[in-house]
Scaffold this motif. Structure first.
Motif, PDB file in Angstrom:
ATOM      1  N   CYS A 180       0.693  -1.254   0.051  1.00 43.39           N
ATOM      2  CA  CYS A 180      -0.014   0.003   0.130  1.00 43.39           C
ATOM      3  C   CYS A 180       1.027   1.378   0.106  1.00 43.39           C
ATOM      4  CB  CYS A 180      -0.860  -0.037   1.135  1.00 43.39           C
ATOM      5  SG  CYS A 180      -2.294  -1.395   1.158  1.00 43.39           S
ATOM      6  N   ILE A 194      -7.546   0.215  -4.139  1.00 46.22           N
ATOM      7  CA  ILE A 194      -6.863  -0.906  -3.108  1.00 46.22           C
ATOM      8  C   ILE A 194      -7.680  -1.703  -2.456  1.00 46.22           C
ATOM      9  CG2 ILE A 194      -5.129  -1.158  -1.192  1.00 46.22           C
ATOM     10  CD1 ILE A 194      -4.000   1.675  -1.716  1.00 46.22           C
ATOM     11  N   ASN A 226      -7.841  -5.081  -0.265  1.00 44.88           N
ATOM     12  CA  ASN A 226      -7.113  -5.870   0.588  1.00 44.88           C
ATOM     13  C   ASN A 226      -7.905  -7.033   1.286  1.00 44.88           C
ATOM     14  OD1 ASN A 226      -4.818  -4.221   0.894  1.00 44.88           O
ATOM     15  ND2 ASN A 226      -5.600  -3.260   2.675  1.00 44.88           N
ATOM     16  N   THR A 241      -7.125  -1.068   7.280  1.00 44.28           N
ATOM     17  CA  THR A 241      -7.925  -0.876   6.015  1.00 44.28           C
ATOM     18  C   THR A 241      -9.039   0.138   6.283  1.00 44.28           C
ATOM     19  OG1 THR A 241      -7.382  -2.836   4.971  1.00 44.28           O
ATOM     20  CG2 THR A 241      -9.087  -1.711   3.875  1.00 44.28           C
ATOM     21  N   VAL A 270     -10.480   2.216  -1.018  1.00 45.68           N
ATOM     22  CA  VAL A 270      -9.911   1.304  -0.197  1.00 45.68           C
ATOM     23  C   VAL A 270     -11.105   0.316   0.296  1.00 45.68           C
ATOM     24  CG1 VAL A 270      -8.284   0.629   1.612  1.00 45.68           C
ATOM     25  CG2 VAL A 270      -8.225   3.054   0.320  1.00 45.68           C
TER      26      VAL A 270
END
Length: 249
Positions: A107, A122, A124, A151, A165
């Protein structure tokens, strides 16, 4: 055409996600420790790059070779099932280095380019151990719980710059190889004192009521990337959805 970089694509969820995005017409950068072992389909839109998420030098080299990317999927991970007291601290550190610090390092390396463009996503990948505690997985759970909190905080921090995210939370997938990839003998991690406790747990692993398919995770990542509502959590698989609903997540 959009470009996605996915970590841990040698098998399981990462492989399925790479194939899914290729099928949707994306440019895919599939990364893994040993690209020579890749089983991905041939495509002019596919690039294979070596990447060890525990090495800052490897991360820098991979991102330099990748060029601009629109989406980062942090999928690489290892795990272990066994009694915590019997799990070597060296292996616990290895789990955290890969699952937690590896994700954070990826990240941190990608954020500057996304921030400069005021765009990017992004994703995760964690686990439903963050939704419901599972015995015999304390170290793995700790590594994934840390990423859940990380996150959530990062989503607030980067939303200001137009960067999405997201969290994808797979349930139990019998076909994944994260335990095998850990390189540790499970038998050594169940001392005799834990045998009676562990037996029904391993039996439930062998015949789970619900499971997560690799395609479930690929589709959840796709949904997370496409989402513009600000939603954070994307459970993947029937068992994950059930746990998420029970928790009210």
């Amino acid at each position: 055409m959009h470009t996605i970089l996915i970590t841990g694509t040698s098998s399981g969820y990462g492989l399925a996600t790479a194939c899914h995005f290729l099928a949707q017409g994306w440019n895919v950068i599939a990364t893994m420790r040993r690209p020579d072992a890749a089983v991905l389909p041939a495509s002019s839109r596919l690039r294979l790059l070596p990447l060890d998420v525990t090495s800052e030098a490897s991360i820098a080299a991979a991102l330099d070779a990748a060029g601009p990317i629109d989406v980062l999927v942090n999928n690489a991970g290892i795990g272990v099932v066994g009694a915590f007291e019997a799990t070597p601290m060296a292996h616990i550190r290895r789990i955290l280095e890969t699952n937690t610090f590896g994700t954070m390092a990826m990240c941190q390396a990608v954020i500057p380019q996304m921030r400069a463009r005021h765009a990017g996503v992004i994703v995760n990948v964690t686990s439903t151990v963050t939704l419901a505690a599972m015995p015999l997985a304390a170290a793995y759970t700790a590594s994934k719980q840390a990423i859940e909190g990380f996150t959530g905080s990062l989503a607030h921090e980067l939303g200001h710059f137009g960067i999405g995210v997201k969290l994808v939370e797979p349930g139990y997938g019998p076909t994944t190889r994260f335990i095998e990839n850990a390189g540790l003998d499970i038998g050594q991690l169940i001392p005799p004192a834990y045998a009676d406790f562990a037996a029904p747990i391993f039996a439930s692993f062998a015949a789970p009521a619900m499971t997560t398919r690799e395609s479930d995770v690929a589709e959840a990542v796709w949904a997370a990337v496409a989402d513009t509502s600000g939603r954070l959590h994307f459970p993947a698989g029937a068992d994950a959805v059930a746990l998420s609903q029970a928790r009210g997540a």
